[in-house]
Design a protein around this motif. Structure first.
Motif, short mmCIF file in Angstrom:
data_model
loop_
_atom_site.label_atom_id
_atom_site.label_comp_id
_atom_site.label_asym_id
_atom_site.label_seq_id
_atom_site.Cartn_x
_atom_site.Cartn_y
_atom_site.Cartn_z
N THR A 52 0.83 -1.21 0.00
CA THR A 52 0.00 0.00 0.00
C THR A 52 0.86 1.25 0.00
O THR A 52 0.65 2.18 -0.80
CB THR A 52 -0.94 0.00 1.22
N GLY A 53 1.85 1.30 0.88
CA GLY A 53 2.75 2.45 0.90
C GLY A 53 3.51 2.60 -0.40
O GLY A 53 3.68 3.71 -0.92
N ALA A 54 3.93 1.46 -0.97
CA ALA A 54 4.71 1.50 -2.21
C ALA A 54 3.88 2.02 -3.38
O ALA A 54 4.35 2.87 -4.16
CB ALA A 54 5.26 0.12 -2.52
N ILE A 55 2.65 1.54 -3.51
CA ILE A 55 1.85 1.95 -4.67
C ILE A 55 1.45 3.42 -4.56
O ILE A 55 1.29 4.11 -5.58
CB ILE A 55 0.61 1.05 -4.85
N LEU A 56 1.31 3.93 -3.34
CA LEU A 56 1.02 5.36 -3.19
C LEU A 56 2.14 6.22 -3.76
O LEU A 56 1.89 7.23 -4.42
CB LEU A 56 0.79 5.70 -1.72
N VAL A 57 3.39 5.82 -3.51
CA VAL A 57 4.51 6.56 -4.08
C VAL A 57 4.41 6.58 -5.60
O VAL A 57 4.59 7.61 -6.25
CB VAL A 57 5.85 5.95 -3.64
N VAL A 58 4.09 5.43 -6.19
CA VAL A 58 4.04 5.31 -7.64
C VAL A 58 2.90 6.15 -8.23
O VAL A 58 3.11 6.97 -9.14
CB VAL A 58 3.88 3.84 -8.06
N ILE A 59 1.69 5.97 -7.73
CA ILE A 59 0.55 6.61 -8.39
C ILE A 59 0.54 8.12 -8.15
O ILE A 59 0.08 8.88 -9.01
CB ILE A 59 -0.80 5.97 -7.98
N ILE A 60 1.04 8.58 -7.00
CA ILE A 60 1.11 10.02 -6.79
C ILE A 60 2.15 10.64 -7.71
O ILE A 60 1.95 11.72 -8.28
CB ILE A 60 1.40 10.35 -5.31
N THR A 61 3.25 9.95 -7.91
CA THR A 61 4.30 10.46 -8.79
C THR A 61 3.81 10.58 -10.22
O THR A 61 4.04 11.60 -10.89
CB THR A 61 5.54 9.56 -8.74
N ILE A 62 3.11 9.57 -10.72
CA ILE A 62 2.76 9.57 -12.15
C ILE A 62 1.47 10.32 -12.45
O ILE A 62 1.32 10.91 -13.53
CB ILE A 62 2.70 8.15 -12.73
N PHE A 63 0.53 10.33 -11.51
CA PHE A 63 -0.75 11.00 -11.76
C PHE A 63 -0.80 12.42 -11.17
O PHE A 63 -1.70 13.19 -11.52
CB PHE A 63 -1.91 10.19 -11.21
N GLY A 64 0.12 12.75 -10.28
CA GLY A 64 0.11 14.07 -9.67
C GLY A 64 0.10 15.21 -10.66
O GLY A 64 -0.69 16.14 -10.53
N GLN A 153 8.70 17.82 -4.13
CA GLN A 153 9.09 16.60 -4.84
C GLN A 153 9.07 15.37 -3.94
O GLN A 153 9.07 14.23 -4.43
CB GLN A 153 10.49 16.78 -5.45
N ALA A 154 9.03 15.58 -2.63
CA ALA A 154 9.03 14.46 -1.70
C ALA A 154 7.62 14.00 -1.33
O ALA A 154 7.47 13.00 -0.62
CB ALA A 154 9.78 14.85 -0.42
N VAL A 155 6.59 14.69 -1.80
CA VAL A 155 5.23 14.37 -1.36
C VAL A 155 4.84 12.91 -1.61
O VAL A 155 4.23 12.28 -0.74
CB VAL A 155 4.20 15.35 -1.96
N PRO A 156 5.16 12.31 -2.77
CA PRO A 156 4.79 10.89 -2.93
C PRO A 156 5.36 10.01 -1.82
O PRO A 156 4.67 9.12 -1.29
CB PRO A 156 5.39 10.53 -4.29
N TRP A 157 6.61 10.26 -1.46
CA TRP A 157 7.23 9.47 -0.39
C TRP A 157 6.64 9.81 0.97
O TRP A 157 6.43 8.92 1.80
CB TRP A 157 8.75 9.71 -0.39
N LEU A 158 6.35 11.08 1.19
CA LEU A 158 5.75 11.46 2.47
C LEU A 158 4.40 10.79 2.67
O LEU A 158 4.08 10.32 3.76
CB LEU A 158 5.61 12.99 2.54
N VAL A 159 3.59 10.76 1.62
CA VAL A 159 2.27 10.12 1.73
C VAL A 159 2.43 8.61 1.93
O VAL A 159 1.78 8.01 2.80
CB VAL A 159 1.42 10.42 0.49
N GLY A 160 3.28 7.98 1.12
CA GLY A 160 3.48 6.53 1.26
C GLY A 160 3.99 6.16 2.64
O GLY A 160 3.51 5.19 3.25
N LEU A 161 4.93 6.93 3.16
CA LEU A 161 5.49 6.63 4.47
C LEU A 161 4.49 6.93 5.59
O LEU A 161 4.44 6.21 6.60
CB LEU A 161 6.78 7.43 4.68
N THR A 162 3.69 7.98 5.41
CA THR A 162 2.68 8.30 6.43
C THR A 162 1.67 7.17 6.55
O THR A 162 1.33 6.73 7.67
CB THR A 162 1.95 9.61 6.07
#
Length: 235
Positions: A52-64, A153-162
């Motif tokens: 779940t955390g991993a896919i959040l990083v991916v989809i936020i990065t590409i769809f953001g 630029q860190a938001v995908p990681w911040l969301v996934g880690l949160t």
């Protein structure tokens, strides 16, 4: 490239597709984790958390850069309240998030040879879990808005880690998303929630979102005077 530079149709498609991928990951990894954990609930939760955390990083990065990558009605409402997306777009965004989430449940079920949908029966209710949902949603939105202000630029990681952290520090395992909560009401698997318990979770999530909006208005005032960019992450 900011999200508002795209027409509404691709933005809505992005929101629906991203939410479907998110829910398919949540439900599908829950099924796989439960199958492989041999009854160990801690291992099953870990197996659900990491994807779940991993896919959040991916989809936020590409769809953001397309839609802002909300994938969450609570996030959409907070951005509208801050004047960073038009209120006229709130209902379409929330509608496609909910429909995409439900589709994600069906996709996960079909991948594991289940019927597309089943009415959720897993009891998730009570004051402690509702409070946990408020806390997890509050924390998520603070992470998003704080990240956008301090390290975009860190938001995908911040969301996934949160979300990865909140799966473990909250008693509710951090749904933190009304669309995902609704979608998880249509599965009886590890990630499910009893459908009649969905309204309580959603109300708690919206309360947490409202509290975060107040706090973030003080800590991270809206930059609406600049170019509107709810979550333009791929510039």
């Amino acid at each position: 490239m900011s999200a508002d530079s795209h027409p509404l149709s691709p933005r809505l498609f992005s929101e629906g597709l991203g939410t479907a991928i998110l829910v398919a990951t949540v439900v599908g990894s829950g099924i796989m984790a439960e199958r492989l954990a041999s009854g160990n609930q801690a291992i099953a939760l870990l197996g659900n958390t990491i994807p779940t955390g991993a896919i959040l990083v991916v989809i936020i990065t590409i769809f953001g850069p397309i839609s802002g990558a909300h994938f969450n009605p609570a996030v959409t409402l907070v951005f509208a309240a801050r004047g960073e997306i038009p209120w006229s777009e709130v209902f379409p965004y929330i509608a496609v998030q909910c429909l995409g989430g439900i589709a994600g449940t069906g996709i996960a079920h079909l991948m594991f040879d289940f019927a597309p949908f089943a009415i959720g029966i897993t009891a998730r209710s009570g004051g402690a879990q509702w409070f946990a949902e408020s806390v997890s949603t509050f924390t998520l939105i603070v992470a998003i808005l704080g990240g956008l202000r301090c390290a975009p630029q860190a938001v995908p990681w911040l969301v996934g880690l949160t979300i990865t952290a909140a799966y473990w520090f909250t008693s509710s395992t951090s749904f933190a998303n009304p669309a995902v909560t609704l979608a998880r009401g249509f599965t009886t698997t590890f990630a499910g929630i009893a459908l009649n318990h969905v309204p309580g979770f959603v109300a708690a999530q919206l309360a947490g979102a409202a509290a975060s909006a107040v706090v973030c208005a003080f800590l991270f005032p809206s930059a609406k005077a600049q170019t509107v960019r709810p979550m333009a992450l791929g510039e």
